[in-house]
Write an enzyme that holds these catalytic residues in place. Structure first.
Site, PDB file in Angstrom:
ATOM      1  CE  LYS A   1      -1.729  -1.321   4.031  1.00 28.94           C
ATOM      2  NZ  LYS A   1      -0.789  -2.375   4.487  1.00 28.94           N
TER       3      LYS A   1
ATOM      4  CG  HIS B   1       1.022  -1.164  11.845  1.00 30.28           C
ATOM      5  ND1 HIS B   1       1.451   0.100  12.194  1.00 30.28           N
ATOM      6  CD2 HIS B   1       1.430  -1.345  10.567  1.00 30.28           C
ATOM      7  CE1 HIS B   1       2.088   0.645  11.174  1.00 30.28           C
ATOM      8  NE2 HIS B   1       2.096  -0.203  10.173  1.00 30.28           N
TER       9      HIS B   1
ATOM     10  CD  GLU C   1       2.066  -6.598   8.443  1.00 33.16           C
ATOM     11  OE1 GLU C   1       1.489  -5.498   8.582  1.00 33.16           O
ATOM     12  OE2 GLU C   1       1.544  -7.669   8.774  1.00 33.16           O
TER      13      GLU C   1
HETATM   14  N1  PLP Z   1       0.990  -3.102   7.712  1.00 35.63           N
HETATM   15  C1  PLP Z   1      -0.251  -2.641   7.869  1.00 35.63           C
HETATM   16  C2  PLP Z   1      -1.320  -3.608   8.260  1.00 35.63           C
HETATM   17  C3  PLP Z   1      -0.550  -1.288   7.676  1.00 35.63           C
HETATM   18  O1  PLP Z   1      -1.810  -0.846   7.841  1.00 35.63           O
HETATM   19  C4  PLP Z   1       0.501  -0.418   7.297  1.00 35.63           C
HETATM   20  C5  PLP Z   1       0.239   1.025   7.097  1.00 35.63           C
HETATM   21  O2  PLP Z   1      -0.833   1.534   7.252  1.00 35.63           O
HETATM   22  C6  PLP Z   1       1.779  -0.958   7.109  1.00 35.63           C
HETATM   23  C7  PLP Z   1       1.998  -2.295   7.348  1.00 35.63           C
HETATM   24  C8  PLP Z   1       2.950  -0.104   6.697  1.00 35.63           C
HETATM   25  O3  PLP Z   1       3.255   0.830   7.661  1.00 35.63           O
HETATM   26  P1  PLP Z   1       4.545   1.764   7.523  1.00 35.63           P
HETATM   27  O4  PLP Z   1       4.519   2.358   6.178  1.00 35.63           O
HETATM   28  O5  PLP Z   1       4.391   2.753   8.606  1.00 35.63           O
HETATM   29  O6  PLP Z   1       5.749   0.888   7.743  1.00 35.63           O
END
Ligand code: PLP
Length: 472
Positions: free
Chosen positions: A79, A207, A284
């Protein structure tokens, strides 16, 4: 040098241009590519916004992640930046992937990534997307409610479930816990329900919120995971996967330092999930990998000067990118994102309070929510925003008919993601543009000026009073 595009490679949603991949010349940096493109575009009337992504940065970020958290396998959060080139490079480097939807699953599987290297980490999933995961053999799924268990039992009984825990995320720029995560009080019940439905729970995840500001959030969440592992085993589940989520800082050089955070995490892991405990650990990360890989260049398309009470001058700049394009996430950032002014200016130009508006007809459409302090510029001048790789292209729209910035992917030709061999992705040193230094930490209230009049570098002007956070 155009190198061709991966099959199926598209530009940003709604755009008509394909993603472009160019090879960096010997000693050439992505910053030089930005300046070259600015020069080219400035010779025409089409000064459209663009981004330059240095794919080599992904390799150095991967190396930094593995060095700091050697026991943790990164499953990159798609994402954050779902460009085919970004995913392709990361797949070659050997990361796994965190997908949030069927489209993300399709994209990653379409690159040839094995289903076992994917976690479908959205705790609340549409039934049809669960069915798709089941058909394609993606078995790792997160959940945080009984209703989700019921859906998974019916549509994906072979799933290997990961229980997402609630975390204290008030120290993060983008908290997530209001929406996701089971509290410790309900975990035992959820684990028993899963067992009763014949489902396998294999681990726990959390998270701490995106752009987490303190390692303490991880410490507390890991302690909760340990409790849930005990509960799970007591309920008859084979608890063997710990997922520590994302939230790691994205921009290099800013505080908190990732390495310090990692030291705290490693210490807790050694105590609660020691080597030999049979627990596989994944994370993640999103912004950690993608943020510093991209720069964005935007152009001033209109300008107004207004007199404020006391006779002070304020400047309104209208740019061809904004909130409805790649700047959407920055309306929620606690610290403003500061641009580099690409213009030769004297060493001490007068500075003015400025508002940076985007191109649409909505007054909310600003690049940054507050005022910033900048010199007087003209229509046609360029601003460059560094560290624009995370939650920019993936969150942009075509509101009012403005297409998001095109992206040019740049790569050292020695690094060959399409060959599928990780050893070809050896990171090389960032080569700074001669005389210019990009390793800057702008003060929240002032911009950086690219100027050849002073030391030949990007100079930072003394901060002046800033109206930030915004009052709007
Ligand atoms: N994993 C989940 C379930 C998330 O919702 C997000 C971000 O919203 C991420 C990973 C990635 O987070 P970041 O970009 O802060 O590492």
């Amino acid at each position: 040098v155009p190198l061709g595009n991966p099959k199926g490679s598209q530009g940003p949603p709604g755009s008509t241009w394909p993603e472009e991949l160019i090879a960096l010349g010997p000693g050439e940096s992505a910053w030089q590519v930005v300046l070259k493109k600015i020069q080219e575009l400035s010779d025409s009337d089409h000064r459209d916004p663009f981004m330059v992504a240095n794919l080599g940065v992904l390799a150095s970020r991967h190396q930094a992640f593995r060095r700091a958290l050697p026991r943790v396998s990164p499953f990159y959060a798609v994402k954050c930046n779902s460009s085919n080139w970004v995913l392709r490079v990361l797949a070659t480097l050997g990361t796994g992937f965190d997908c949030a939807s069927q489209v993300e699953l399709e994209q990653v599987l379409g690159l040839g990534v094995a289903p076992s290297r994917i976690i479908y980490a959205n705790p609340c999933k549409p039934v049809s997307h669960i069915q798709y995961a089941a058909r394609r053999g993606v078995r790792l799924l997160t959940f945080d409610s009984e209703e989700e268990l019921t859906k998974v039992a019916k549509h994906h009984p072979e799933a290997r479930l990961v229980l997402r825990l609630w975390t204290q995320d008030s120290e993060s720029s983008f908290p997530l816990s209001a929406k996701f995560g089971a509290t410790l009080e309900v975990c035992e019940h959820l684990l028993q329900s899963a067992r009763a439905l014949g489902l396998a729970v294999v681990g726990a995840s959390f998270h701490v919120g995106s752009n987490c500001q303190t390692a303490h959030s991880f410490t507390q969440a890991l302690a909760d995971c340990r409790r849930v592992f005990e509960m799970g085993r007591a309920s008859g589940h084979d608890m063997s996967l710990l997922d520590i989520g994302g939230g790691f800082p994205g921009e290099e050089g800013l505080k908190p330092k990732f390495e310090e955070m990692a030291r705290v995490i490693n210490a807790v892991l050694a105590q609660d999930f020691p080597v030999g405990s049979g627990v596989e650990i994944i994370a993640e990360p999103g912004r950690f990998y993608a943020a510093s890989a991209c720069m964005a260049a935007v152009n001033i398309i209109a300008k107004k000067a207004v007199l404020q009470p006391g006779g002070h001058r304020k400047l309104l700049y209208y740019l061809n990118e904004g909130h409805y394009g790649i700047f959407r996430i920055f309306s929620r950032e606690p610290v403003p994102k500061m641009p580099i002014v690409v213009k030769e200016l004297g060493s001490e130009p007068p500075l003015f309070p400025c508002t940076l508006y985007g191109p649409t007809c909505d007054a909310f459409d600003k690049l940054l929510p507050g005022e910033v302090t900048m010199p007087e510029l003209d229509v046609g001048d360029w601003l460059v925003f560094p560290s624009m790789g995370a939650y920019t292209t993936t969150m942009s729209s075509t509101f009012n008919g403005f297409l998001p910035a095109s992206v040019c992917y740049a790569m050292d030709p020695k690094l060959r993601p399409w060959s599928g061999r990780a050893e070809n992705l050896v990171p090389r040193q960032q080569v700074p543009l001669e005389g210019y230094v990009l390793d800057i930490q702008p003060h929240p209230s002032c911009c950086c000026l690219l100027s050849s009049a002073n030391t030949g570098g990007i100079s930072q002007h003394p901060p002046t009073k800033a109206n930030y956070p915004p009052d709007t």
